[in-house]
Scaffold this motif. Structure first.
Motif, mmCIF file in Angstrom:
data_model
loop_
_atom_site.group_PDB
_atom_site.id
_atom_site.type_symbol
_atom_site.label_atom_id
_atom_site.label_comp_id
_atom_site.label_asym_id
_atom_site.label_seq_id
_atom_site.Cartn_x
_atom_site.Cartn_y
_atom_site.Cartn_z
ATOM 1 N N TYR A 137 61.869 82.848 69.954
ATOM 2 C CA TYR A 137 62.771 83.136 68.840
ATOM 3 C C TYR A 137 62.757 84.623 68.494
ATOM 4 C CZ TYR A 137 62.311 78.111 68.097
ATOM 5 O OH TYR A 137 62.303 76.755 68.265
ATOM 6 N N ASN A 162 66.457 81.161 71.327
ATOM 7 C CA ASN A 162 67.150 80.976 70.060
ATOM 8 C C ASN A 162 67.197 82.279 69.269
ATOM 9 O OD1 ASN A 162 65.613 78.416 70.807
ATOM 10 N ND2 ASN A 162 67.036 77.631 69.272
ATOM 11 N N LEU A 208 65.478 85.327 75.034
ATOM 12 C CA LEU A 208 65.290 84.446 73.887
ATOM 13 C C LEU A 208 65.947 83.100 74.199
ATOM 14 C CD1 LEU A 208 66.241 86.680 70.810
ATOM 15 C CD2 LEU A 208 63.981 86.268 71.773
ATOM 16 N N ILE A 217 62.628 77.961 61.475
ATOM 17 C CA ILE A 217 62.179 77.897 62.861
ATOM 18 C C ILE A 217 61.597 76.504 63.065
ATOM 19 C CG2 ILE A 217 60.609 78.885 64.573
ATOM 20 C CD1 ILE A 217 60.691 81.480 62.868
ATOM 21 N N ASP A 221 67.517 90.133 71.422
ATOM 22 C CA ASP A 221 68.157 89.458 72.564
ATOM 23 C C ASP A 221 68.802 90.481 73.506
ATOM 24 O OD1 ASP A 221 69.037 87.017 73.840
ATOM 25 O OD2 ASP A 221 71.053 87.489 73.133
ATOM 26 N N ALA A 243 60.306 77.774 73.886
ATOM 27 C CA ALA A 243 61.209 78.400 72.915
ATOM 28 C C ALA A 243 60.700 79.796 72.564
ATOM 29 C CB ALA A 243 61.296 77.548 71.658
ATOM 30 N N ILE A 274 67.440 84.020 65.699
ATOM 31 C CA ILE A 274 67.140 83.624 64.314
ATOM 32 C C ILE A 274 67.443 84.773 63.368
ATOM 33 C CG2 ILE A 274 65.389 81.865 64.775
ATOM 34 C CD1 ILE A 274 63.250 84.090 64.380
ATOM 35 N N VAL A 326 57.437 83.573 68.546
ATOM 36 C CA VAL A 326 58.357 84.127 67.550
ATOM 37 C C VAL A 326 58.164 85.642 67.555
ATOM 38 C CG1 VAL A 326 58.979 84.137 65.102
ATOM 39 C CG2 VAL A 326 58.089 82.038 66.144
ATOM 40 N N GLN A 385 55.470 77.880 71.685
ATOM 41 C CA GLN A 385 56.627 78.692 71.290
ATOM 42 C C GLN A 385 56.176 80.070 70.816
ATOM 43 O OE1 GLN A 385 58.855 76.628 68.274
ATOM 44 N NE2 GLN A 385 57.325 76.966 66.673
#
Ligand SMILES: [Zn+2]
Length: 320
Positions: free
Chosen positions: A85, A142, A140, A150, A91, A83, A144, A63, A61
């Motif tokens: 984030y 997700n 993205l 997370i 986004d 994933a 956040i 971030v 993932q």
């Protein structure tokens, strides 16, 4: 898994030089930020992952601290990342959201009329296209924000740190007090508070005021080690924040002295403040300029009025 965080340093085509990402060898294996989308950057990534015993396919993932292309660039090159984030503004950039960027360009066109910016300095569409070119080419999974967790990052706290970018988040490990700071806090230089278009229907962002607020906000957290996006890793000290704020106030004082003498447009203040750099780095210098004017206006030192569609600033009676 040894739960250690490793720094990866990648080249960029930008004046800022190298950018850092951080890999957390935990379960899942997490990467904070992802360099710029060039083959040189990817080669350096693969090589440095190998040095810590990882392959790109081990990364699970990612971030993101903010949307800038030197932080998102390689996200689409990791095949096993399921994933990604980041903030909702990140986004919009990664999606290259058509309606937001149509709004972005027309917003700046109107804003630059108000700032009295001559045509030859207006390069917003090109700046956006350049960002698209070097940023990551996936979306993205997700969104956040502060207060959320997370998955898989149990002891990490999300801190909203807008200013340098409206999308900026920092990540603090509450156990060992390490903070992944992106471009919010760097060791040797002050971050640029960059002016961006707001979401449609919202007021103009005031990046320098946001930056001051989110810098001060860090003083209320227990932070030891700062892992920045550029430059050296360093120990957090509250006085570094005071120093940054003070330097900014000194620059604002310089602007106030200038505004005391005449009624001026934002473009004139930009020329005064950055006589050598405004024409080559117009977006950055204009952002900084409007930031200083926002600061002075909020503090009551200057006021603005609109004449023939152009914003004119002058010192308030108490300070003129
Ligand atoms: Zn940045």
């Amino acid at each position: 898994m040894d739960n250690t965080i490793y720094q990866i340093t990648l080249p960029t085509p930008y004046a800022v030089g190298d950018v850092h990402c951080y890999v957390l060898k935990d379960d899942p294996i997490t990467m904070f930020d992802a360099g710029v989308d060039t083959d040189e950057s990817w080669d350096a990534m693969v090589h440095q992952l190998d040095e810590i015993g990882l392959k790109p396919n081990d990364i699970q993932q990612i971030v993101l601290t903010h949307h800038h292309p030197d932080h998102t660039g390689l996200i689409h090159r990791f095949e096993n990342v399921n994933a990604v984030y980041g903030h909702r503004m990140t986004d919009l950039w990664l999606k290259q959201d058509e309606s937001y960027f149509a709004h972005y360009e027309s917003y700046f066109s109107t804003l630059y009329d108000q700032f009295a910016v001559p045509e030859q300095y207006r390069n917003v569409p090109k700046t956006i296209q350049n960002a698209f070119r070097f940023q990551g080419k996936r979306q993205l999974t997700n969104i956040i924000d502060e207060g959320q967790e997370i998955p898989g990052l149990k002891n990490w706290h999300i801190i909203e740190t807008k200013g340098h970018a409206q999308s900026h988040l920092s990540f603090l490990n509450e156990k060992d007090h390490t903070m992944v700071a992106g471009d919010h806090l760097l060791k040797h230089i002050s971050s640029n508070p960059i002016l961006e278009a707001p979401l449609p229907g919202n007021e103009r962002p005031k990046p320098l005021l946001h930056y001051r607020r989110t810098l001060k906000k860090l003083q209320s957290f227990s932070i030891e080690t700062v892992l920045p996006g550029h430059g050296d890793i360093f120990n957090f000290q509250s006085k570094l924040i005071d120093h940054r704020l003070q330097r900014q106030e000194e620059r604002a004082q310089k602007v106030l002295n200038y505004v005391r003498e005449h009624e001026v447009t934002p473009f004139e203040v930009c020329q005064f403040l950055f006589p050598k750099h405004y024409n080559k780095q117009f977006g950055l210098t204009m952002s900084e300029t409007i930031g200083q004017l926002d600061y002075l206006e909020e503090a009551g030192y200057v006021g603005s009025i609109t004449r023939n569609g152009v914003l004119m600033y002058k010192a308030t009676p108490l300070y003129s």
